[in-house]
Design a protein around this motif. Structure first.
Motif, PDB file in Angstrom:
ATOM      1  N   GLU A  52     -15.600   2.719  22.075  1.00 51.97           N
ATOM      2  CA  GLU A  52     -15.892   4.053  22.618  1.00 51.97           C
ATOM      3  C   GLU A  52     -16.919   4.782  21.746  1.00 51.97           C
ATOM      4  OE1 GLU A  52     -13.422   7.740  24.534  1.00 51.97           O
ATOM      5  OE2 GLU A  52     -12.508   6.703  22.836  1.00 51.97           O
ATOM      6  N   LEU A  64     -20.027   6.096  27.947  1.00 45.61           N
ATOM      7  CA  LEU A  64     -18.600   6.455  28.011  1.00 45.61           C
ATOM      8  C   LEU A  64     -18.012   6.241  29.396  1.00 45.61           C
ATOM      9  CD1 LEU A  64     -18.451   9.660  25.789  1.00 45.61           C
ATOM     10  CD2 LEU A  64     -17.683   7.344  25.221  1.00 45.61           C
ATOM     11  N   MET A  67     -15.766   3.163  29.796  1.00 50.45           N
ATOM     12  CA  MET A  67     -14.471   3.038  29.112  1.00 50.45           C
ATOM     13  C   MET A  67     -13.284   2.765  30.038  1.00 50.45           C
ATOM     14  SD  MET A  67     -14.740   2.704  25.949  1.00 50.45           S
ATOM     15  CE  MET A  67     -12.986   2.743  25.580  1.00 50.45           C
TER      16      MET A  67
END
Length: 102
Positions: A52, A64, A67
Motif C-alpha cells: 500500500e 491505491l 488495494m
C-alpha cells in the motif's frame, strides 16, 4: 478442558487449578498450528501495508485503487512477487501486467 475454562475463568486461575505448564502446551501440534497461522497472518498484513505504501508513493491515488484486489490475495509468495513487481515497474500500465486476475 483447561482451554475452554479460560473462556470463563482467569487464565492464571486455570493454570493454578490444572497445574498447566505453558511449555507443554506450546509443544502441542494444535498450538503450533495456531501459532504458525498467526505468524502467516502477521506477515501477510506487513506485506500488504508495504504494498500500500509503495503504491501510494509511486502511483498516488491511482495505485491505491488496486488495494481491494491485492488484499484478496492470500498466498504469501504471490504477495511477495507482487511487491517486488511494484518496486521494479516504472509505469502504472506496466504494473497492470502483474496484477492478480479475479
Amino acid at each position: 478442558m483447561a482451554f475452554f475454562a479460560t473462556f470463563v475463568l482467569d487464565s492464571a486461575l486455570v493454570q493454578q487449578i490444572m497445574r498447566w505448564d505453558m511449555a507443554i502446551l506450546q509443544e502441542s501440534p494444535w498450538y503450533q498450528e495456531i501459532f504458525a497461522e498467526g505468524e502467516q497472518r502477521g506477515e501477510q498484513r506487513a506485506i500488504l501495508s508495504s504494498i500500500e505504501l509503495i503504491l501510494e508513493m509511486k502511483f498516488g491515488q491511482e495505485g491505491l485503487q488496486l488495494m481491494p484486489t491485492i488484499s484478496q490475495v492470500a498466498d504469501l509468495e504471490q504477495l511477495k512477487n507482487l511487491q517486488r513487481s511494484i518496486l521494479t515497474v516504472n509505469t502504472f500500465d506496466e504494473l497492470q501486467k502483474f496484477m492478480p486476475r479475479n
